[in-house]
Design a protein around this motif. Sequence first.
Motif, PDB file in Angstrom:
ATOM      1  N   SER A  60       0.850  -1.192   0.000  1.00 59.28           N
ATOM      2  CA  SER A  60       0.000   0.000   0.000  1.00 59.28           C
ATOM      3  C   SER A  60       0.888   1.244   0.000  1.00 59.28           C
ATOM      4  O   SER A  60       1.672   1.458   0.919  1.00 59.28           O
ATOM      5  CB  SER A  60      -0.915  -0.001   1.234  1.00 59.28           C
ATOM      6  OG  SER A  60      -1.639   1.201   1.319  1.00 59.28           O
ATOM      7  N   ILE A  61       0.760   2.040  -1.063  1.00 56.19           N
ATOM      8  CA  ILE A  61       1.520   3.298  -1.135  1.00 56.19           C
ATOM      9  C   ILE A  61       0.769   4.350  -0.326  1.00 56.19           C
ATOM     10  O   ILE A  61      -0.288   4.835  -0.731  1.00 56.19           O
ATOM     11  CB  ILE A  61       1.707   3.758  -2.590  1.00 56.19           C
ATOM     12  CG1 ILE A  61       2.473   2.704  -3.385  1.00 56.19           C
ATOM     13  CG2 ILE A  61       2.438   5.085  -2.628  1.00 56.19           C
ATOM     14  CD1 ILE A  61       2.716   3.091  -4.836  1.00 56.19           C
ATOM     15  N   THR A  62       1.312   4.667   0.815  1.00 47.59           N
ATOM     16  CA  THR A  62       0.658   5.610   1.739  1.00 47.59           C
ATOM     17  C   THR A  62       1.648   6.710   2.103  1.00 47.59           C
ATOM     18  O   THR A  62       2.810   6.427   2.398  1.00 47.59           O
ATOM     19  CB  THR A  62       0.200   4.877   3.006  1.00 47.59           C
ATOM     20  OG1 THR A  62      -0.662   3.781   2.642  1.00 47.59           O
ATOM     21  CG2 THR A  62      -0.559   5.814   3.925  1.00 47.59           C
ATOM     22  N   TRP A  63       1.178   7.945   2.082  1.00 46.48           N
ATOM     23  CA  TRP A  63       2.046   9.068   2.449  1.00 46.48           C
ATOM     24  C   TRP A  63       1.274  10.073   3.279  1.00 46.48           C
ATOM     25  O   TRP A  63       0.035  10.091   3.291  1.00 46.48           O
ATOM     26  CB  TRP A  63       2.625   9.741   1.194  1.00 46.48           C
ATOM     27  CG  TRP A  63       1.591  10.289   0.242  1.00 46.48           C
ATOM     28  CD1 TRP A  63       0.989  11.508   0.271  1.00 46.48           C
ATOM     29  CD2 TRP A  63       1.027   9.610  -0.899  1.00 46.48           C
ATOM     30  NE1 TRP A  63       0.096  11.652  -0.756  1.00 46.48           N
ATOM     31  CE2 TRP A  63       0.104  10.511  -1.504  1.00 46.48           C
ATOM     32  CE3 TRP A  63       1.220   8.357  -1.466  1.00 46.48           C
ATOM     33  CZ2 TRP A  63      -0.624  10.166  -2.639  1.00 46.48           C
ATOM     34  CZ3 TRP A  63       0.495   8.026  -2.609  1.00 46.48           C
ATOM     35  CH2 TRP A  63      -0.416   8.922  -3.176  1.00 46.48           C
ATOM     36  N   ASP A  64       2.023  10.874   4.004  1.00 48.18           N
ATOM     37  CA  ASP A  64       1.421  11.935   4.819  1.00 48.18           C
ATOM     38  C   ASP A  64       0.829  13.009   3.911  1.00 48.18           C
ATOM     39  O   ASP A  64       1.235  13.144   2.736  1.00 48.18           O
ATOM     40  CB  ASP A  64       2.462  12.563   5.743  1.00 48.18           C
ATOM     41  CG  ASP A  64       2.947  11.591   6.808  1.00 48.18           C
ATOM     42  OD1 ASP A  64       2.164  10.684   7.164  1.00 48.18           O
ATOM     43  OD2 ASP A  64       4.103  11.722   7.263  1.00 48.18           O
ATOM     44  N   ASP A  83      -4.131   7.320  -5.774  1.00 47.14           N
ATOM     45  CA  ASP A  83      -4.769   7.700  -4.518  1.00 47.14           C
ATOM     46  C   ASP A  83      -3.905   7.249  -3.357  1.00 47.14           C
ATOM     47  O   ASP A  83      -3.238   6.204  -3.412  1.00 47.14           O
ATOM     48  CB  ASP A  83      -6.156   7.062  -4.409  1.00 47.14           C
ATOM     49  CG  ASP A  83      -7.140   7.631  -5.414  1.00 47.14           C
ATOM     50  OD1 ASP A  83      -6.946   8.787  -5.848  1.00 47.14           O
ATOM     51  OD2 ASP A  83      -8.092   6.905  -5.784  1.00 47.14           O
ATOM     52  N   ASN A  84      -3.913   8.041  -2.318  1.00 46.21           N
ATOM     53  CA  ASN A  84      -3.175   7.660  -1.110  1.00 46.21           C
ATOM     54  C   ASN A  84      -3.729   6.341  -0.572  1.00 46.21           C
ATOM     55  O   ASN A  84      -4.931   6.195  -0.358  1.00 46.21           O
ATOM     56  CB  ASN A  84      -3.323   8.757  -0.059  1.00 46.21           C
ATOM     57  CG  ASN A  84      -2.250   8.675   1.003  1.00 46.21           C
ATOM     58  OD1 ASN A  84      -1.562   7.669   1.122  1.00 46.21           O
ATOM     59  ND2 ASN A  84      -2.114   9.737   1.780  1.00 46.21           N
ATOM     60  N   GLY A  85      -2.833   5.328  -0.389  1.00 42.94           N
ATOM     61  CA  GLY A  85      -3.255   4.025   0.096  1.00 42.94           C
ATOM     62  C   GLY A  85      -3.517   3.014  -0.994  1.00 42.94           C
ATOM     63  O   GLY A  85      -3.993   1.912  -0.720  1.00 42.94           O
ATOM     64  N   THR A  86      -3.204   3.359  -2.248  1.00 40.66           N
ATOM     65  CA  THR A  86      -3.430   2.442  -3.365  1.00 40.66           C
ATOM     66  C   THR A  86      -2.556   1.194  -3.228  1.00 40.66           C
ATOM     67  O   THR A  86      -1.374   1.274  -2.890  1.00 40.66           O
ATOM     68  CB  THR A  86      -3.115   3.139  -4.702  1.00 40.66           C
ATOM     69  OG1 THR A  86      -4.004   4.238  -4.861  1.00 40.66           O
ATOM     70  CG2 THR A  86      -3.272   2.177  -5.870  1.00 40.66           C
ATOM     71  N   LEU A  87      -3.149   0.031  -3.502  1.00 41.04           N
ATOM     72  CA  LEU A  87      -2.390  -1.220  -3.504  1.00 41.04           C
ATOM     73  C   LEU A  87      -1.743  -1.402  -4.867  1.00 41.04           C
ATOM     74  O   LEU A  87      -2.406  -1.292  -5.906  1.00 41.04           O
ATOM     75  CB  LEU A  87      -3.302  -2.411  -3.213  1.00 41.04           C
ATOM     76  CG  LEU A  87      -3.748  -2.614  -1.767  1.00 41.04           C
ATOM     77  CD1 LEU A  87      -4.751  -3.763  -1.692  1.00 41.04           C
ATOM     78  CD2 LEU A  87      -2.552  -2.892  -0.857  1.00 41.04           C
ATOM     79  N   CYS A  97       2.181  14.740  -8.407  1.00 41.01           N
ATOM     80  CA  CYS A  97       1.036  15.377  -7.747  1.00 41.01           C
ATOM     81  C   CYS A  97       0.909  16.805  -8.261  1.00 41.01           C
ATOM     82  O   CYS A  97       1.914  17.462  -8.576  1.00 41.01           O
ATOM     83  CB  CYS A  97       1.225  15.374  -6.231  1.00 41.01           C
ATOM     84  SG  CYS A  97       1.303  13.720  -5.503  1.00 41.01           S
TER      85      CYS A  97
END
Length: 293
Positions: A60-64, A83-87, A97
């Motif tokens: 999961s690509i997750t960022w602040d 999207d933030n949290g994309t698998l 961005c």
Amino acid sequence: MEETISQFDIGTTNATILIEDCNGNTIICTTLAYIEDCDAPQLTCPDNFNLTADENCEASITWDPIDVYDNSGDILTVECDFDNGTLVTTGDYNIACRVQDSTGNNGTCEFNVVVTDSTGPVLTCPSVVEGCNDDGRANATVIWNFENPTDNCCDDINAVSSNQNGSTFDIGTTVVTIEAADCNNNLQICEFNVIVNDCEDPVITCPDSVELVAGPQCTAVYTWSDLNVEDNDPDSIEVECDYTSGEAFDVGTTSVGCTAVDSAGNQDNCTFTVYVSNCSYPTVECPDDVELE
């Protein structure tokens, strides 16, 4: 004439101008002041980072939240390629961005995410494989059950064994090593023992029984040839008899037992008889001493 400098907000503003000469005469006019926003919003993307794929080959690509500043003071919405949290699966992802303010100025930033697979294949070796030698041989053809390895990211797994399934193994214990590598060069190793037991008894053949005549000492010496022993592993045979070849046998009947034992403790026995007949020599009686004149 005095000049007055005023600050105007971005956009269109009605401006009233008063002009007065040295004699106090005045004139008033109005105009439109248009202030254009030429500054793009500023974004601060996260630093580049790496992720490790899970058991499903996903991460999961997750960022602040991305910091955004714009001179308008408006709260702007940032849009990114993901999207933030994309698998995602394994790979190298360059994520751009962007944000646009109310006047159409665009701000952009980019960051990189690398998703790697560090999980080796699922490789299961059989338990100990044990059996007897093939008849008449000091080895055995051994076949074991083997499940093809699986992997979280790769379909085709290359498995290499130190000994081929269905090959010949000598009597004793052989350690078999299997290595499996996935498409991302993750390696998994397992080992198991192949034990081939010598389950075959040797076959020993004794000489025929023999009848001898005792000599002057009332014994007879009997020497026999090496005993014939057949075994699947002849180099490991040891033969022992109750008596030694070339030994003197007393008068009477003697049973000689011999045993052949291989390295695995398998054994066979045989016996033969040595018969020595009684001592029978003539008795001589001498006359008394005779004195002659």
